[in-house]
Design a protein around this motif. Structure first.
Motif, PDB file in Angstrom:
ATOM      1  N   PHE A 212       1.147  -1.260  -0.076  1.00  0.00           N
ATOM      2  CA  PHE A 212       0.027  -0.106   0.047  1.00  0.00           C
ATOM      3  C   PHE A 212       0.943   1.135  -0.006  1.00  0.00           C
ATOM      4  O   PHE A 212       1.751   1.625   1.104  1.00  0.00           O
ATOM      5  CB  PHE A 212      -0.848  -0.054   1.149  1.00  0.00           C
ATOM      6  CG  PHE A 212      -1.853   1.176   1.356  1.00  0.00           C
ATOM      7  CD1 PHE A 212      -2.329   1.707   0.336  1.00  0.00           C
ATOM      8  CD2 PHE A 212      -2.098   1.691   2.660  1.00  0.00           C
ATOM      9  CE1 PHE A 212      -3.251   2.789   0.294  1.00  0.00           C
ATOM     10  CE2 PHE A 212      -3.099   2.711   2.848  1.00  0.00           C
ATOM     11  CZ  PHE A 212      -3.293   3.225   1.708  1.00  0.00           C
ATOM     12  N   ARG A 213       0.979   1.881  -0.980  1.00  0.00           N
ATOM     13  CA  ARG A 213       1.879   3.212  -1.393  1.00  0.00           C
ATOM     14  C   ARG A 213       1.309   4.456  -1.149  1.00  0.00           C
ATOM     15  O   ARG A 213       0.043   4.708  -1.657  1.00  0.00           O
ATOM     16  CB  ARG A 213       2.486   3.097  -2.631  1.00  0.00           C
ATOM     17  CG  ARG A 213       3.373   1.995  -2.866  1.00  0.00           C
ATOM     18  CD  ARG A 213       3.734   1.584  -4.254  1.00  0.00           C
ATOM     19  NE  ARG A 213       4.475   2.823  -4.995  1.00  0.00           N
ATOM     20  CZ  ARG A 213       4.875   2.780  -6.234  1.00  0.00           C
ATOM     21  NH1 ARG A 213       4.768   1.742  -7.008  1.00  0.00           N
ATOM     22  NH2 ARG A 213       5.631   3.911  -6.584  1.00  0.00           N
ATOM     23  N   ILE A 214       1.952   5.435  -0.495  1.00  0.00           N
ATOM     24  CA  ILE A 214       1.478   6.692  -0.244  1.00  0.00           C
ATOM     25  C   ILE A 214       2.684   7.699  -0.861  1.00  0.00           C
ATOM     26  O   ILE A 214       3.705   7.470  -0.650  1.00  0.00           O
ATOM     27  CB  ILE A 214       1.311   7.020   1.173  1.00  0.00           C
ATOM     28  CG1 ILE A 214       0.111   6.251   1.768  1.00  0.00           C
ATOM     29  CG2 ILE A 214       0.793   8.665   1.226  1.00  0.00           C
ATOM     30  CD1 ILE A 214      -0.315   6.568   3.244  1.00  0.00           C
ATOM     31  N   ARG A 215       2.216   8.379  -1.813  1.00  0.00           N
ATOM     32  CA  ARG A 215       3.083   9.259  -2.612  1.00  0.00           C
ATOM     33  C   ARG A 215       2.734  10.758  -2.523  1.00  0.00           C
ATOM     34  O   ARG A 215       1.413  11.015  -2.710  1.00  0.00           O
ATOM     35  CB  ARG A 215       3.479   8.740  -4.002  1.00  0.00           C
ATOM     36  CG  ARG A 215       3.974   7.277  -3.969  1.00  0.00           C
ATOM     37  CD  ARG A 215       4.655   7.106  -5.197  1.00  0.00           C
ATOM     38  NE  ARG A 215       3.443   6.965  -6.348  1.00  0.00           N
ATOM     39  CZ  ARG A 215       3.758   6.586  -7.722  1.00  0.00           C
ATOM     40  NH1 ARG A 215       5.276   6.756  -7.947  1.00  0.00           N
ATOM     41  NH2 ARG A 215       2.816   6.264  -8.499  1.00  0.00           N
ATOM     42  N   TYR A 216       3.544  11.637  -2.553  1.00  0.00           N
ATOM     43  CA  TYR A 216       3.215  13.249  -2.611  1.00  0.00           C
ATOM     44  C   TYR A 216       3.805  13.684  -3.897  1.00  0.00           C
ATOM     45  O   TYR A 216       5.024  13.282  -4.319  1.00  0.00           O
ATOM     46  CB  TYR A 216       3.859  14.073  -1.711  1.00  0.00           C
ATOM     47  CG  TYR A 216       3.453  13.716  -0.233  1.00  0.00           C
ATOM     48  CD1 TYR A 216       2.294  13.121  -0.008  1.00  0.00           C
ATOM     49  CD2 TYR A 216       4.265  14.006   0.843  1.00  0.00           C
ATOM     50  CE1 TYR A 216       1.844  12.864   1.491  1.00  0.00           C
ATOM     51  CE2 TYR A 216       3.773  13.952   2.192  1.00  0.00           C
ATOM     52  CZ  TYR A 216       2.617  13.215   2.523  1.00  0.00           C
ATOM     53  OH  TYR A 216       2.294  12.965   3.865  1.00  0.00           O
ATOM     54  N   PRO A 228       2.627   2.176   4.633  1.00  0.00           N
ATOM     55  CA  PRO A 228       1.801   1.528   5.898  1.00  0.00           C
ATOM     56  C   PRO A 228       1.475   0.057   5.450  1.00  0.00           C
ATOM     57  O   PRO A 228       1.800  -0.271   4.401  1.00  0.00           O
ATOM     58  CB  PRO A 228       0.348   2.296   5.951  1.00  0.00           C
ATOM     59  CG  PRO A 228       0.272   2.781   4.721  1.00  0.00           C
ATOM     60  CD  PRO A 228       1.465   2.901   4.096  1.00  0.00           C
ATOM     61  N   PRO A 229       1.327  -0.790   6.517  1.00  0.00           N
ATOM     62  CA  PRO A 229       0.941  -2.385   5.956  1.00  0.00           C
ATOM     63  C   PRO A 229      -0.145  -2.230   5.020  1.00  0.00           C
ATOM     64  O   PRO A 229      -1.151  -1.711   5.194  1.00  0.00           O
ATOM     65  CB  PRO A 229       0.463  -2.819   7.645  1.00  0.00           C
ATOM     66  CG  PRO A 229       0.910  -1.819   8.492  1.00  0.00           C
ATOM     67  CD  PRO A 229       1.165  -0.376   7.950  1.00  0.00           C
ATOM     68  N   LEU A 230      -0.066  -3.298   4.342  1.00  0.00           N
ATOM     69  CA  LEU A 230      -1.035  -3.574   3.240  1.00  0.00           C
ATOM     70  C   LEU A 230      -2.635  -3.667   3.918  1.00  0.00           C
ATOM     71  O   LEU A 230      -3.565  -3.105   2.846  1.00  0.00           O
ATOM     72  CB  LEU A 230      -1.066  -4.721   2.332  1.00  0.00           C
ATOM     73  CG  LEU A 230      -1.781  -5.233   1.466  1.00  0.00           C
ATOM     74  CD1 LEU A 230      -1.856  -3.948   0.369  1.00  0.00           C
ATOM     75  CD2 LEU A 230      -1.587  -6.408   0.581  1.00  0.00           C
ATOM     76  N   HIS A 231      -2.760  -4.147   5.038  1.00  0.00           N
ATOM     77  CA  HIS A 231      -4.197  -4.621   5.521  1.00  0.00           C
ATOM     78  C   HIS A 231      -4.657  -3.213   5.833  1.00  0.00           C
ATOM     79  O   HIS A 231      -5.905  -2.974   6.208  1.00  0.00           O
ATOM     80  CB  HIS A 231      -4.119  -5.361   6.596  1.00  0.00           C
ATOM     81  CG  HIS A 231      -3.452  -4.884   7.980  1.00  0.00           C
ATOM     82  ND1 HIS A 231      -2.143  -4.855   8.061  1.00  0.00           N
ATOM     83  CD2 HIS A 231      -4.302  -4.335   8.943  1.00  0.00           C
ATOM     84  CE1 HIS A 231      -1.818  -4.481   9.507  1.00  0.00           C
ATOM     85  NE2 HIS A 231      -3.228  -4.044   9.933  1.00  0.00           N
TER      86      HIS A 231
END
Length: 564
Positions: A212-216, A228-231
């Motif tokens: 689970f990716r978070i990008r700016y 963060p963890p995938l779940h």
């Protein structure tokens, strides 16, 4: 109401320069209005208006205080000086001790003209204080450096998020209950606040099969955050959907929403787009922070010669100005800035946008909503019955919209719009492909501005070098073109988050449709012939404008080659 600092700076400039510059009072009143409307710092607005440079203002403040301007780049502050004030006081009052001389503590202040804060500090610290001026942009990064805010980072929150498997985390809770759990709420809040603080234009939440990716996106480039963890993808995305007013149980269709919040006292809008994918919903938040976007033509980085022609064009009584380029090339910002210049009491301005990105006083803005049949064509037809002087159409997507825009321009209105083409000359070909007759194009088109956004080299860590064969080959030029000029790049520093870039500028190519170009359009000339003729008449291509920016030390070869 103006804040104390802004009011004090305006009063100081009035009292110092009013006698020699009689028009200054009116200009400063306009600046005060702009500050209250946009929330931008007064110093930044004054600088954008070209009334005073930042250096001149800082020196005037220092002279008024009987002190000096502190430059953080000159030397580090001794540890014992920093320890003379605790973190809580430094952050609460916006101060940094920069030196101690003869029992007087020299304090660089966020608001050095705020005498109430100064008196409070003298009482709290029980010592003599000398306020010191400092560039506001540098102050914030130095405050963070010497007195880091004790807040949880994205990584800290991830560690707090509890269970490491989906089975442990579920506990029979519904998606809504999990999305309202305190750690999830806090995590989403920290992610959004960090993005606004870093001046990101977009936040991407992206679920994949195994991560689970978070990008700016900052200055056009994407940067990844600690994943963060995938779940946690479902509860985090559900949380974003809840605060943006979307239906969290609908996961099969795209949805659009909006989040309105305050960050450090200023309003920030987030436009939310939700897209179903193979592994969950991909969510993108577009950050609309008016204090980051400067809606002034002078601040876009457009060359003075192009700017002069553009200003002449937007004040014409009728015609069409098309701004072209790919998504994210700053077309909307340029059009808003142009509208701001012609936004006077004498003219009625109407815009049709999808969506309305920034609210501008004095302009009637209409959001496009295809779901209820409110298309660009319908909006434009209605506009013509509203007695407008100038019209902005967010985008010309089809023949019908193009036809009505041309009709509007031929009946005495000036029309601003955008089109997705690679350069200015190919825009004419695109209109012909849509079905617009060449004689209508040449009789209505005033000009075409093609643009790209490139990142500026960070001034704090800028390094110059003599370009080699490799650089010249990439730009397809020889040594005689650049002469003795040096190229530059950013080494990376805390101010630019170690990227080497800070801010962006526009590269532009303005094709002015004059009589000769009109004849060529009417005769069905090809795009390359139009381009060649325009260059003969003084048009600078995107690549040539990029080269000029490299020679001026504004950007790098990498950026110019990437975008032109």
């Amino acid at each position: 109401m103006l804040d104390i600092e802004s009011s004090a700076l305006i009063d100081l400039l009035k009292s110092t320069y009013s006698a020699e510059r009689p028009d200054l009072r009116d200009q400063l009143s306009e600046i005060a209005d702009e500050h209250e409307r946009s929330g931008k710092p007064v110093m930044e607005i004054i600088e954008n208006y070209g009334l005073f440079s930042r250096t001149e203002m800082l020196e005037l403040i220092a002279e008024n205080l009987g002190s000096f301007v502190w430059d953080p780049r000159q030397a580090d502050i001794p540890k014992e000086v920093i320890e003379s004030i605790d973190t809580n006081t430094a952050r609460s009052y916006g101060v940094i001790p920069v030196g101690i001389e003869d029992d007087v503590t020299q304090l660089a202040m966020r608001n050095p003209l705020d005498y109430q804060t100064l008196e409070s500090l003298r009482f709290i610290l029980d010592r003599n204080i000398q306020p010191v001026a400092v560039d506001p942009d540098m102050f914030e990064s130095e405050l963070e450096r010497y007195y880091p805010e004790e807040v949880d980072s994205v990584a800290d929150i991830i560690a707090e998020l509890g269970p490491t498997t989906e089975e442990d985390d579920d506990n029979g809770k519904s998606d809504e209950e999990r999305a309202n759990d305190a750690p999830i709420v806090k995590f989403v809040e920290v992610v959004i606040n960090q993005a606004i603080k870093d001046k990101a234009s977009d936040i991407h939440f992206e679920p994949f099969e195994k991560e689970f990716r978070i990008r700016y996106r900052v200055d056009g480039a994407l940067y990844e955050m600690p994943p963060p963890p995938l779940h946690l993808a479902v509860p985090v995305i559900s949380r974003v959907k809840i605060i943006s007013g979307l239906n969290i149980s609908e996961r099969r269709r795209p949805q659009d929403g909006r989040i309105q919040l305050k960050f450090h006292g200023r309003p920030v809008d987030l436009r939310v787009s939700c897209l179903p994918t193979s592994y969950g919903e991909s969510v993108v938040l577009r950050v609309l922070d008016r204090t980051v976007v400067n809606l002034q033509l002078d601040s876009l980085g457009i060359g003075t010669d192009v700017l002069e022609k553009l200003r002449e064009m937007i004040h014409l009584p009728n015609g069409i100005l098309l701004v072209t380029g790919p998504t994210g090339s700053g077309k909307t910002t340029t059009l808003y800035s142009a509208l701001g210049e012609v936004n006077t009491v004498e003219d009625k301005l109407l815009t049709a946008e999808d969506p309305v990105e920034y609210d501008i006083d004095g302009i009637i803005q209409v959001p496009i909503n295809d779901a209820v049949g409110m298309t660009f064509q319908k909006a434009l037809r209605a506009f013509l019955r509203q007695d407008p002087d100038r019209i902005l159409v967010g985008e010309i997507r089809d023949f019908e919209t193009a036809q009505i825009a041309i009709e509007a321009s031929l009946t005495g209105h000036f029309v601003f719009s955008t089109l997705h083409t690679n350069d200015s000359a190919s825009t004419v070909t695109r209109l012909v492909d849509m079905g617009v007759e060449p004689f209508l194009i040449c009789s209505s088109l005033a000009g075409i501005l093609a643009q790209r956004l490139v990142r500026r080299v960070c001034k704090n860590c800028q390094t110059f070098y003599v370009p080699g064969e490799h650089d010249l080959k990439r730009l397809d030029i020889d040594q005689s073109v650049i002469g003795d000029h040096k190229f530059s790049y950013g080494r990376g520093c805390p101010i630019c988050n170690h990227t080497g870039y800070k801010g962006r500028k526009a590269l532009t190519e303005l094709l002015v449709v004059n009589n000769e170009i009109r004849e060529m359009i009417a005769d069905g000339a090809a795009a390359n012939h139009l381009r060649d003729k325009a260059r003969e008449m003084g048009m600078r291509t995107l690549r040539e404008d990029g080269l000029a920016a490299v020679l001026n030390g504004e950007t790098t070869v990498d950026e110019v080659v990437r975008y032109t």
